[in-house]
Design a protein around this motif. Sequence first.
Motif, mmCIF file in Angstrom:
data_model
loop_
_atom_site.group_PDB
_atom_site.id
_atom_site.type_symbol
_atom_site.label_atom_id
_atom_site.label_comp_id
_atom_site.label_asym_id
_atom_site.label_seq_id
_atom_site.Cartn_x
_atom_site.Cartn_y
_atom_site.Cartn_z
ATOM 1 N N ILE A 1 37.033 60.723 -73.287
ATOM 2 C CA ILE A 1 38.282 61.447 -72.693
ATOM 3 C C ILE A 1 38.882 61.900 -74.078
ATOM 4 C CG2 ILE A 1 38.484 60.349 -70.824
ATOM 5 C CD1 ILE A 1 40.869 58.841 -71.723
ATOM 6 N N GLY A 2 39.743 63.147 -73.786
ATOM 7 C CA GLY A 2 40.335 63.569 -75.012
ATOM 8 C C GLY A 2 41.663 62.813 -75.032
ATOM 9 N N PRO A 3 42.041 62.759 -76.352
ATOM 10 C CA PRO A 3 43.251 61.824 -76.819
ATOM 11 C C PRO A 3 44.322 62.220 -76.101
ATOM 12 C CG PRO A 3 42.495 63.370 -78.619
ATOM 13 C CD PRO A 3 41.481 63.473 -77.846
ATOM 14 N N GLN A 4 44.633 63.443 -75.454
ATOM 15 C CA GLN A 4 45.928 63.569 -74.695
ATOM 16 C C GLN A 4 45.924 63.205 -73.588
ATOM 17 O OE1 GLN A 4 43.146 65.661 -75.334
ATOM 18 N NE2 GLN A 4 43.017 67.467 -74.297
ATOM 19 N N ILE A 5 45.020 62.810 -73.183
ATOM 20 C CA ILE A 5 44.813 61.891 -71.597
ATOM 21 C C ILE A 5 44.311 60.388 -71.942
ATOM 22 C CG2 ILE A 5 44.764 64.036 -70.323
ATOM 23 C CD1 ILE A 5 41.550 63.444 -69.673
ATOM 24 N N VAL B 1 33.064 54.027 -71.500
ATOM 25 C CA VAL B 1 34.242 55.246 -71.408
ATOM 26 C C VAL B 1 35.134 54.595 -72.880
ATOM 27 C CG1 VAL B 1 36.286 56.170 -70.422
ATOM 28 C CG2 VAL B 1 34.079 55.312 -69.064
ATOM 29 N N GLU B 2 35.398 55.784 -73.468
ATOM 30 C CA GLU B 2 36.495 55.662 -74.591
ATOM 31 C C GLU B 2 37.458 56.789 -74.933
ATOM 32 O OE1 GLU B 2 34.668 54.602 -78.360
ATOM 33 O OE2 GLU B 2 34.091 52.662 -77.708
ATOM 34 N N ALA B 3 38.232 56.841 -75.238
ATOM 35 C CA ALA B 3 39.071 57.996 -75.825
ATOM 36 C C ALA B 3 38.690 58.460 -77.301
ATOM 37 C CB ALA B 3 40.748 57.567 -75.890
ATOM 38 N N ILE B 4 38.661 59.617 -77.394
ATOM 39 C CA ILE B 4 38.038 60.341 -78.507
ATOM 40 C C ILE B 4 38.913 59.878 -79.841
ATOM 41 C CG2 ILE B 4 37.262 62.360 -79.803
ATOM 42 C CD1 ILE B 4 36.628 63.707 -77.036
ATOM 43 N N ASP B 5 38.204 59.525 -80.956
ATOM 44 C CA ASP B 5 39.222 59.190 -82.050
ATOM 45 C C ASP B 5 39.902 60.611 -82.209
ATOM 46 O OD1 ASP B 5 39.535 57.753 -84.672
ATOM 47 O OD2 ASP B 5 39.205 59.788 -85.358
ATOM 48 N N PRO C 1 37.564 69.528 -66.960
ATOM 49 C CA PRO C 1 39.107 69.004 -66.673
ATOM 50 C C PRO C 1 39.045 67.666 -65.773
ATOM 51 C CG PRO C 1 38.620 71.053 -65.535
ATOM 52 C CD PRO C 1 37.221 70.786 -66.203
ATOM 53 N N MET C 2 40.075 66.953 -66.222
ATOM 54 C CA MET C 2 40.268 65.678 -65.350
ATOM 55 C C MET C 2 39.901 65.985 -63.910
ATOM 56 S SD MET C 2 40.933 62.445 -65.627
ATOM 57 C CE MET C 2 41.506 61.173 -64.779
ATOM 58 N N GLY D 1 39.890 71.039 -70.207
ATOM 59 C CA GLY D 1 38.548 71.284 -70.470
ATOM 60 C C GLY D 1 38.222 72.291 -71.399
ATOM 61 N N ALA D 2 39.217 73.070 -71.949
ATOM 62 C CA ALA D 2 39.002 74.098 -72.882
ATOM 63 C C ALA D 2 38.510 73.459 -74.370
ATOM 64 C CB ALA D 2 40.242 75.048 -72.855
ATOM 65 N N SER D 3 39.504 72.727 -74.847
ATOM 66 C CA SER D 3 39.305 72.131 -76.184
ATOM 67 C C SER D 3 38.050 71.387 -76.229
ATOM 68 C CB SER D 3 40.525 71.542 -76.553
ATOM 69 O OG SER D 3 41.238 70.560 -75.956
#
Length: 97
Positions: free
Chosen positions: A53-57, A73-77, A37-38, A10-12
């Motif tokens: 959702i962040g690209p890392q997840i 719902v999409e992953a952030i570019d 955070p997830m 959740g920080a970034s």
Amino acid sequence: MNVLLVCSMGASTASMCKRIDAAAAAEGMELTTTAVPMAMMGDKIDWADVVLIGPQIRFMLEKVSASAKGKPVEAIDMMAYGTMDGAKVLAQIKGMI
């Protein structure tokens, strides 16, 4: 419009929220963003109109989509996230609605 950003901690994504908010304000668009955070996604998913959702997840996309009950719902570019480009993510949000 309410936009929920979900990442591993959740920080970034909190920093990304500020960038998206600034881009929306520059366009005169009313938008509320929040990052979680997830592990806390369930507390805010009903509030959201759009979920990113962040690209890392991004591997969690199906799980998040199932929890979102039909909301977009999409992953952030990945490039926009890495450069903290709020305007580009705002464009992605607009494309989701």
